[in-house]
Design a protein around this motif. Structure first.
Motif, PDB file in Angstrom:
ATOM      1  N   MET A  38       4.843  -3.567  -0.862  1.00 38.47           N
ATOM      2  CA  MET A  38       5.853  -4.625  -0.805  1.00 38.47           C
ATOM      3  C   MET A  38       5.192  -5.991  -0.961  1.00 38.47           C
ATOM      4  O   MET A  38       5.774  -7.022  -0.588  1.00 38.47           O
ATOM      5  CB  MET A  38       6.638  -4.545   0.502  1.00 38.47           C
ATOM      6  CG  MET A  38       7.417  -3.236   0.602  1.00 38.47           C
ATOM      7  SD  MET A  38       8.876  -3.331   1.649  1.00 38.47           S
ATOM      8  CE  MET A  38       8.146  -3.722   3.206  1.00 38.47           C
ATOM      9  N   HIS A  42      -3.166  -7.334   1.300  1.00 36.00           N
ATOM     10  CA  HIS A  42      -4.351  -7.581   2.136  1.00 36.00           C
ATOM     11  C   HIS A  42      -5.348  -6.455   1.867  1.00 36.00           C
ATOM     12  O   HIS A  42      -5.085  -5.582   1.029  1.00 36.00           O
ATOM     13  CB  HIS A  42      -3.946  -7.672   3.610  1.00 36.00           C
ATOM     14  CG  HIS A  42      -3.082  -6.521   4.072  1.00 36.00           C
ATOM     15  ND1 HIS A  42      -3.555  -5.228   4.175  1.00 36.00           N
ATOM     16  CD2 HIS A  42      -1.772  -6.463   4.410  1.00 36.00           C
ATOM     17  CE1 HIS A  42      -2.591  -4.430   4.589  1.00 36.00           C
ATOM     18  NE2 HIS A  42      -1.490  -5.158   4.721  1.00 36.00           N
ATOM     19  N   HIS A  45      -4.052  -2.829   1.595  1.00 37.58           N
ATOM     20  CA  HIS A  45      -3.487  -2.456   0.285  1.00 37.58           C
ATOM     21  C   HIS A  45      -4.613  -2.278  -0.737  1.00 37.58           C
ATOM     22  O   HIS A  45      -4.608  -1.343  -1.532  1.00 37.58           O
ATOM     23  CB  HIS A  45      -2.558  -3.556  -0.240  1.00 37.58           C
ATOM     24  CG  HIS A  45      -1.360  -3.820   0.599  1.00 37.58           C
ATOM     25  ND1 HIS A  45      -1.176  -5.002   1.257  1.00 37.58           N
ATOM     26  CD2 HIS A  45      -0.271  -3.059   0.883  1.00 37.58           C
ATOM     27  CE1 HIS A  45      -0.021  -4.981   1.907  1.00 37.58           C
ATOM     28  NE2 HIS A  45       0.544  -3.808   1.700  1.00 37.58           N
ATOM     29  N   GLY A 159      -0.761   4.724   2.986  1.00 36.67           N
ATOM     30  CA  GLY A 159      -1.658   4.460   4.104  1.00 36.67           C
ATOM     31  C   GLY A 159      -1.231   5.177   5.377  1.00 36.67           C
ATOM     32  O   GLY A 159      -0.037   5.294   5.667  1.00 36.67           O
ATOM     33  N   ASP A 162       1.117   3.615   8.209  1.00 32.84           N
ATOM     34  CA  ASP A 162       2.526   3.993   8.378  1.00 32.84           C
ATOM     35  C   ASP A 162       2.582   5.522   8.385  1.00 32.84           C
ATOM     36  O   ASP A 162       3.053   6.142   7.428  1.00 32.84           O
ATOM     37  CB  ASP A 162       3.363   3.406   7.240  1.00 32.84           C
ATOM     38  CG  ASP A 162       3.250   1.894   7.210  1.00 32.84           C
ATOM     39  OD1 ASP A 162       3.898   1.236   8.024  1.00 32.84           O
ATOM     40  OD2 ASP A 162       2.464   1.359   6.387  1.00 32.84           O
ATOM     41  N   GLU A 188      -7.128   0.332   7.425  1.00 33.42           N
ATOM     42  CA  GLU A 188      -8.078  -0.793   7.394  1.00 33.42           C
ATOM     43  C   GLU A 188      -7.732  -1.745   8.539  1.00 33.42           C
ATOM     44  O   GLU A 188      -6.559  -2.068   8.752  1.00 33.42           O
ATOM     45  CB  GLU A 188      -7.976  -1.556   6.070  1.00 33.42           C
ATOM     46  CG  GLU A 188      -8.444  -0.777   4.869  1.00 33.42           C
ATOM     47  CD  GLU A 188      -9.955  -0.558   4.846  1.00 33.42           C
ATOM     48  OE1 GLU A 188     -10.701  -1.527   5.053  1.00 33.42           O
ATOM     49  OE2 GLU A 188     -10.364   0.598   4.640  1.00 33.42           O
ATOM     50  N   MET A 196      -4.603  -4.099   9.694  1.00 35.52           N
ATOM     51  CA  MET A 196      -4.156  -5.105   8.723  1.00 35.52           C
ATOM     52  C   MET A 196      -2.693  -4.861   8.376  1.00 35.52           C
ATOM     53  O   MET A 196      -2.262  -3.722   8.222  1.00 35.52           O
ATOM     54  CB  MET A 196      -5.034  -5.043   7.492  1.00 35.52           C
ATOM     55  CG  MET A 196      -6.397  -5.584   7.786  1.00 35.52           C
ATOM     56  SD  MET A 196      -7.434  -5.559   6.351  1.00 35.52           S
ATOM     57  CE  MET A 196      -8.882  -6.341   7.046  1.00 35.52           C
TER      58      MET A 196
HETATM   59  P1  AMP Z   1       3.610  -2.102   2.577  1.00 32.65           P
HETATM   60  O1  AMP Z   1       3.339  -3.163   1.594  1.00 32.65           O
HETATM   61  O2  AMP Z   1       3.537  -2.561   3.990  1.00 32.65           O
HETATM   62  O3  AMP Z   1       4.837  -1.298   2.258  1.00 32.65           O
HETATM   63  O4  AMP Z   1       2.392  -1.084   2.440  1.00 32.65           O
HETATM   64  C1  AMP Z   1       2.084  -0.465   1.224  1.00 32.65           C
HETATM   65  C2  AMP Z   1       1.113   0.651   1.490  1.00 32.65           C
HETATM   66  O5  AMP Z   1      -0.074   0.126   2.069  1.00 32.65           O
HETATM   67  C3  AMP Z   1       1.654   1.688   2.480  1.00 32.65           C
HETATM   68  O6  AMP Z   1       1.309   2.989   2.037  1.00 32.65           O
HETATM   69  C4  AMP Z   1       0.961   1.326   3.753  1.00 32.65           C
HETATM   70  O7  AMP Z   1       0.803   2.397   4.650  1.00 32.65           O
HETATM   71  C5  AMP Z   1      -0.382   0.855   3.232  1.00 32.65           C
HETATM   72  N1  AMP Z   1      -1.037  -0.005   4.209  1.00 32.65           N
HETATM   73  C6  AMP Z   1      -0.515  -1.093   4.822  1.00 32.65           C
HETATM   74  N2  AMP Z   1      -1.399  -1.601   5.706  1.00 32.65           N
HETATM   75  C7  AMP Z   1      -2.491  -0.806   5.650  1.00 32.65           C
HETATM   76  C8  AMP Z   1      -3.737  -0.800   6.332  1.00 32.65           C
HETATM   77  N3  AMP Z   1      -4.039  -1.711   7.259  1.00 32.65           N
HETATM   78  N4  AMP Z   1      -4.642   0.157   6.010  1.00 32.65           N
HETATM   79  C9  AMP Z   1      -4.344   1.093   5.070  1.00 32.65           C
HETATM   80  N5  AMP Z   1      -3.181   1.141   4.404  1.00 32.65           N
HETATM   81  C10 AMP Z   1      -2.265   0.219   4.693  1.00 32.65           C
END
Ligand code: AMP
Length: 288
Positions: A38, A42, A45, A159, A162, A188, A196
């Protein structure tokens, strides 16, 4: 360190422009990796993107703030969006392969009907995040199914940050018999242990130090797990948060990893995971 060479990065906002590009790159032997995000990228991602680059010839990164997974209009509104910065961050990774950024409009993903499907994920969607964010996983399932259809990857990267979402996506792929491998990537963290998250940029420096309480509680849970009754651990975690006026615990749960059912008693052949959701002001943080 070896120099990193950016071979190319293309950005598409419509399916009409994305599809011919994907078609021109795909050979029967080549592998297409997909990292849905989304945005507000960071290092978490970027670690998914780096892994996808290692394991595939071409990688599609989607940047799309999915409206149907937000059960709170304010959260959707304040969700950080900065495509320019995101593109810079992706470019900074560099790659010997091809990186395609897909940053679609709502209409490109949903057509003219922004609605979510009523998925039944066999109860996975009713625990934790599902309880506190009603309809969230229906929205996640809907957008992931649509994005997988649009991109058509061989492997998609998610990741463990979630973790419930990851289990639900695995279930979705099984239910829909989608021909894609789901790859789980580790969490991470900041040096403080704070996982993160795109939401972390809304925390002040002072609040960040309180946010690391989440990781501390999870670490202590792991240490206590083998020799302390579950209800004592749960009470201990609640007490730690009670003492802190800045961070508010929403839930703490120790669950069986596959079904996500709350653990009542520990069975040695099963694996368990602890989950926390907490608020600092209106900023919601999750970790496991
Ligand atoms: P989001 O943008 O929050 O929907 O996350 C996109 C993808 O990045 C999802 O699969 C998340 O689980 C993964 N993600 C978000 N934060 C982290 C993190 N700190 N470490 C590893 N993967 C992450």
């Amino acid at each position: 360190m070896q120099p990193i060479i950016v071979k190319s990065m293309k950005v598409f906002t419509t399916n009409q422009s994305l599809h011919p590009c994907l078609a021109s790159l795909k050979t029967p032997a080549s592998s297409l990796g997909f990292v849905p995000t989304m945005g507000a990228l960071h290092q978490g991602h970027l670690s998914l993107i780096k892994r996808a680059i290692k394991e595939n010839e071409t990688v599609v990164v989607s940047i799309f703030v999915n409206p149907t997974q937000f059960n709170n209009a304010g959260d959707l509104e304040t969700y950080p969006r900065d495509l320019k910065q995101d593109l810079k961050k992706i470019e900074s990774i560099g790659s010997l392969g091809e990186i395609i950024v897909y940053a679609p409009s709502e209409a490109a993903v949903y057509g003219n009907s922004v609605t979510k499907e009523a998925f039944d994920f066999g109860g996975l969607e009713l625990q934790m995040e599902g309880k506190f964010r009603p309809g969230h996983f229906q929205g996640v399932g809907t957008v992931v199914q649509k994005l997988l259809d649009i991109v058509g990857p061989n492997q998609a990267y998610f990741g463990e940050k979630d973790f419930q979402q990851l289990q639900i996506i695995k279930k979705l792929v099984k239910m829909t018999k989608a021909n894609v491998k789901i790859v789980a990537c580790s969490i991470e963290r900041e040096p403080s242990g704070l996982a993160m998250s795109s939401r972390n940029i809304r925390l002040t420096t002072g609040e960040r130090s309180h946010a690391s309480k989440i990781y501390e509680a999870l670490k202590m849970t792991k240490d206590k797990f083998s020799d302390t009754p579950l209800d004592e651990i749960t009470q201990w975690v609640a007490d730690q948060f009670e003492k802190d006026a800045i961070i508010n615990l929403e839930y703490f749960e120790i669950s069986e990893q596959l079904t996500l059912q709350p653990a009542n008693k520990i069975e040695p052949q099963k694996k368990y995971r602890a989950f926390i959701s907490a608020y600092i002001r209106n900023i919601r943080l999750i970790d496991n």
